[in-house]
Scaffold this motif. Structure first.
Motif, PDB file in Angstrom:
ATOM      1  N   ASN A  32      37.235  35.624  37.627  1.00 22.44           N
ATOM      2  CA  ASN A  32      37.661  34.108  37.809  1.00 22.44           C
ATOM      3  C   ASN A  32      38.405  33.827  39.010  1.00 22.44           C
ATOM      4  O   ASN A  32      39.159  32.784  38.948  1.00 22.44           O
ATOM      5  CB  ASN A  32      38.195  33.642  36.562  1.00 22.44           C
ATOM      6  CG  ASN A  32      37.942  31.974  36.412  1.00 22.44           C
ATOM      7  OD1 ASN A  32      36.664  31.346  36.680  1.00 22.44           O
ATOM      8  ND2 ASN A  32      38.982  31.229  36.031  1.00 22.44           N
ATOM      9  N   ALA A  33      38.340  34.493  40.117  1.00 23.06           N
ATOM     10  CA  ALA A  33      38.975  34.176  41.348  1.00 23.06           C
ATOM     11  C   ALA A  33      38.390  33.047  42.246  1.00 23.06           C
ATOM     12  O   ALA A  33      36.993  33.403  42.604  1.00 23.06           O
ATOM     13  CB  ALA A  33      39.377  35.626  42.093  1.00 23.06           C
ATOM     14  N   LYS A  34      39.080  32.015  42.588  1.00 20.76           N
ATOM     15  CA  LYS A  34      38.407  30.984  43.412  1.00 20.76           C
ATOM     16  C   LYS A  34      38.496  31.564  44.788  1.00 20.76           C
ATOM     17  O   LYS A  34      39.839  31.462  45.239  1.00 20.76           O
ATOM     18  CB  LYS A  34      39.143  29.698  42.982  1.00 20.76           C
ATOM     19  CG  LYS A  34      38.737  29.459  41.458  1.00 20.76           C
ATOM     20  CD  LYS A  34      39.427  28.050  41.166  1.00 20.76           C
ATOM     21  CE  LYS A  34      39.176  27.792  39.595  1.00 20.76           C
ATOM     22  NZ  LYS A  34      39.614  26.688  38.984  1.00 20.76           N
ATOM     23  N   ARG A  35      37.333  31.412  45.365  1.00 23.09           N
ATOM     24  CA  ARG A  35      37.582  31.681  46.912  1.00 23.09           C
ATOM     25  C   ARG A  35      37.000  30.578  47.885  1.00 23.09           C
ATOM     26  O   ARG A  35      36.969  30.929  48.783  1.00 23.09           O
ATOM     27  CB  ARG A  35      36.788  32.918  47.125  1.00 23.09           C
ATOM     28  CG  ARG A  35      37.003  34.350  46.435  1.00 23.09           C
ATOM     29  CD  ARG A  35      36.451  35.453  46.925  1.00 23.09           C
ATOM     30  NE  ARG A  35      35.075  35.567  46.484  1.00 23.09           N
ATOM     31  CZ  ARG A  35      34.022  35.765  47.032  1.00 23.09           C
ATOM     32  NH1 ARG A  35      34.329  35.741  48.242  1.00 23.09           N
ATOM     33  NH2 ARG A  35      32.919  35.478  46.401  1.00 23.09           N
ATOM     34  N   LEU A  36      36.765  29.456  47.137  1.00 21.08           N
ATOM     35  CA  LEU A  36      36.588  28.215  48.194  1.00 21.08           C
ATOM     36  C   LEU A  36      37.850  27.277  47.850  1.00 21.08           C
ATOM     37  O   LEU A  36      38.101  26.893  46.620  1.00 21.08           O
ATOM     38  CB  LEU A  36      35.430  27.491  47.505  1.00 21.08           C
ATOM     39  CG  LEU A  36      34.037  28.358  47.496  1.00 21.08           C
ATOM     40  CD1 LEU A  36      32.872  27.595  46.959  1.00 21.08           C
ATOM     41  CD2 LEU A  36      33.860  28.869  48.794  1.00 21.08           C
ATOM     42  N   LEU A  37      38.456  26.830  49.049  1.00 19.01           N
ATOM     43  CA  LEU A  37      39.799  26.293  49.087  1.00 19.01           C
ATOM     44  C   LEU A  37      39.726  25.146  49.614  1.00 19.01           C
ATOM     45  O   LEU A  37      38.982  25.020  50.736  1.00 19.01           O
ATOM     46  CB  LEU A  37      40.997  27.172  49.611  1.00 19.01           C
ATOM     47  CG  LEU A  37      40.853  28.721  49.059  1.00 19.01           C
ATOM     48  CD1 LEU A  37      41.966  29.628  49.975  1.00 19.01           C
ATOM     49  CD2 LEU A  37      41.167  28.642  47.594  1.00 19.01           C
ATOM     50  N   SER A  38      40.284  24.087  49.184  1.00 10.46           N
ATOM     51  CA  SER A  38      40.460  22.737  49.753  1.00 10.46           C
ATOM     52  C   SER A  38      41.751  22.616  50.488  1.00 10.46           C
ATOM     53  O   SER A  38      42.679  22.545  49.923  1.00 10.46           O
ATOM     54  CB  SER A  38      40.245  21.498  48.842  1.00 10.46           C
ATOM     55  OG  SER A  38      40.469  20.302  49.369  1.00 10.46           O
TER      56      SER A  38
ATOM     57  N   ASP B 278      33.115  11.457  52.286  1.00 15.99           N
ATOM     58  CA  ASP B 278      33.845  10.745  51.082  1.00 15.99           C
ATOM     59  C   ASP B 278      34.996  11.564  50.439  1.00 15.99           C
ATOM     60  O   ASP B 278      35.675  11.166  50.093  1.00 15.99           O
ATOM     61  CB  ASP B 278      33.003  10.475  49.803  1.00 15.99           C
ATOM     62  CG  ASP B 278      32.056   9.148  50.208  1.00 15.99           C
ATOM     63  OD1 ASP B 278      32.225   8.347  51.061  1.00 15.99           O
ATOM     64  OD2 ASP B 278      30.863   9.162  49.498  1.00 15.99           O
ATOM     65  N   GLY B 279      34.791  12.668  51.141  1.00 16.23           N
ATOM     66  CA  GLY B 279      36.060  13.731  51.075  1.00 16.23           C
ATOM     67  C   GLY B 279      35.286  14.977  50.647  1.00 16.23           C
ATOM     68  O   GLY B 279      34.299  15.449  50.758  1.00 16.23           O
ATOM     69  N   VAL B 280      36.408  15.823  49.972  1.00 17.46           N
ATOM     70  CA  VAL B 280      36.122  17.108  49.544  1.00 17.46           C
ATOM     71  C   VAL B 280      35.855  17.405  47.891  1.00 17.46           C
ATOM     72  O   VAL B 280      36.465  16.793  47.399  1.00 17.46           O
ATOM     73  CB  VAL B 280      37.063  18.300  49.783  1.00 17.46           C
ATOM     74  CG1 VAL B 280      37.024  19.644  49.419  1.00 17.46           C
ATOM     75  CG2 VAL B 280      37.263  18.229  51.344  1.00 17.46           C
ATOM     76  N   LEU B 281      34.858  18.262  47.427  1.00 22.76           N
ATOM     77  CA  LEU B 281      34.532  18.372  46.097  1.00 22.76           C
ATOM     78  C   LEU B 281      34.540  19.542  45.966  1.00 22.76           C
ATOM     79  O   LEU B 281      33.396  20.349  46.417  1.00 22.76           O
ATOM     80  CB  LEU B 281      33.438  17.510  45.549  1.00 22.76           C
ATOM     81  CG  LEU B 281      33.239  17.643  44.033  1.00 22.76           C
ATOM     82  CD1 LEU B 281      34.340  17.079  43.142  1.00 22.76           C
ATOM     83  CD2 LEU B 281      31.965  16.653  43.545  1.00 22.76           C
ATOM     84  N   VAL B 282      35.229  20.506  45.007  1.00 21.08           N
ATOM     85  CA  VAL B 282      35.099  21.833  44.762  1.00 21.08           C
ATOM     86  C   VAL B 282      34.731  21.723  43.264  1.00 21.08           C
ATOM     87  O   VAL B 282      35.481  21.201  42.270  1.00 21.08           O
ATOM     88  CB  VAL B 282      36.139  22.642  44.987  1.00 21.08           C
ATOM     89  CG1 VAL B 282      36.058  24.165  44.493  1.00 21.08           C
ATOM     90  CG2 VAL B 282      36.610  22.581  46.307  1.00 21.08           C
ATOM     91  N   SER B 283      33.446  22.458  43.041  1.00 13.51           N
ATOM     92  CA  SER B 283      33.092  22.553  41.240  1.00 13.51           C
ATOM     93  C   SER B 283      33.901  23.480  40.703  1.00 13.51           C
ATOM     94  O   SER B 283      34.335  24.413  41.003  1.00 13.51           O
ATOM     95  CB  SER B 283      31.455  22.932  41.272  1.00 13.51           C
ATOM     96  OG  SER B 283      31.365  24.481  41.684  1.00 13.51           O
ATOM     97  N   ASP B 284      34.158  23.379  39.338  1.00 15.86           N
ATOM     98  CA  ASP B 284      34.346  24.375  38.499  1.00 15.86           C
ATOM     99  C   ASP B 284      33.588  25.714  38.398  1.00 15.86           C
ATOM    100  O   ASP B 284      32.420  25.313  38.652  1.00 15.86           O
ATOM    101  CB  ASP B 284      34.704  23.939  37.176  1.00 15.86           C
ATOM    102  CG  ASP B 284      35.834  22.967  36.825  1.00 15.86           C
ATOM    103  OD1 ASP B 284      36.797  22.825  37.727  1.00 15.86           O
ATOM    104  OD2 ASP B 284      35.743  21.817  35.965  1.00 15.86           O
ATOM    105  N   PRO B 285      33.714  26.893  38.262  1.00 19.84           N
ATOM    106  CA  PRO B 285      33.023  28.014  37.862  1.00 19.84           C
ATOM    107  C   PRO B 285      32.199  27.774  36.837  1.00 19.84           C
ATOM    108  O   PRO B 285      32.369  27.123  35.848  1.00 19.84           O
ATOM    109  CB  PRO B 285      34.106  29.251  37.742  1.00 19.84           C
ATOM    110  CG  PRO B 285      35.534  28.647  38.392  1.00 19.84           C
ATOM    111  CD  PRO B 285      35.468  27.163  38.139  1.00 19.84           C
TER     112      PRO B 285
END
Length: 268
Positions: free
Chosen positions: A68-74, A236-243
């Motif tokens: 569950n390591a998040k590699r997409l960063l805002s 409109d900005g940045v959006l990062v989804s949940d895994p």
């Protein structure tokens, strides 16, 4: 080295080394290879923005250690970063970029004009290129390939409507393109993306293409996982989804038939 001192009576004893001597003996240590690594990051431009995709697995050698390591960063409201390679180095890059973003906001003329004081994606990309090259010259590289997505900046500081997608590797090599892939994705996913890509793709088409590529990477890459993240940058900005997990299909005949025609289950 420790010095040898002679005392009266002919006995000898070894003197304790000083701190400076110990430091000189140990030398300067460098990371010679990545230890805990993430695999491919995919990026694509579409009609209204830029989209990145990556799975959430970090491997310790051949062990699937963190799932569950998040590699997409805002980084800010107009910039996304995705990284493959050594996960601790990616965390270091994230801390550096976020510290810069905080410094920009604290030194701005007005705290209420955040959009005009944030770095655009191309500025972040150029800065990372310098950082990676400087670390490489010191023989202590950051073991990452980093994809930067977002928008360019107009001369007056406002966000441009021109999307940006660039990549920087661990030795400072950098370039821009409409579609990008790091790691094993450069061999498997990139040809598929080139075949299906159109500059006027809608957001849904871009996401479907990235999910298809991630699914194929899960089939073919031993260090990939079907638990993934999607992130986008629009005006409109940045959006990062949940895994979330991709559906997979394992009923192909090649997966079910015996291997080697020996009447066995395919094991050797």
């Amino acid at each position: 080295m420790a010095s040898l001192s002679l005392q009266a009576g002919g006995s000898s004893s070894r003197a304790l080394p000083s701190e400076s001597t110990v430091s000189a003996m140990s030398g300067t240590e460098r990371t010679t290879r990545p230890i805990t690594t993430g695999t491919s990051v995919l990026g694509i431009k579409y009609r209204n923005g830029v989209m990145l995709a990556a799975d959430t697995l970090v491997s310790y050698g051949s062990l699937a250690k963190y799932k569950n390591a998040k590699r997409l960063l805002s980084i800010n409201s107009r910039t996304l970063v995705g990284g493959s390679g050594e996960y601790s180095d990616l965390q270091s890059i994230s801390d550096l970029l976020r510290a810069n973003a905080l410094a920009d906001r604290c030194t701005a003329d007005s705290l209420y004009e955040e959009d005009n004081n944030e770095e655009c994606a191309k500025e972040v990309w150029s800065y990372l290129r310098a950082v990676m090259y400087q670390r490489r010259n010191k023989m202590n590289p950051l073991w990452n390939d980093v994809v930067v997505a977002g928008f360019s900046q107009n001369p007056d500081g406002t966000t441009s409507d021109k999307p940006f997608l660039g990549i920087v590797d661990k030795i400072g090599t950098a370039y821009e393109d409409d579609i990008l892939a790091t790691g094993f994705g450069g061999y498997i996913a990139l040809p598929l993306m080139r075949e299906k890509y159109r500059p006027d793709m809608e957001e849904g088409e871009a996401r479907a293409l990235l999910e298809d590529c991630l699914r194929i990477l899960f089939y073919r890459d031993c260090r990939a996982l079907n638990r993934v993240q999607i992130a986008k940058v629009t005006e409109d900005g940045v959006l990062v989804s949940d895994p979330y997990e991709l559906d997979t299909y394992w009923d192909f005949k090649g997966y079910q038939s015996n291997k080697g025609e020996m009447g066995t289950d395919g094991g050797w």
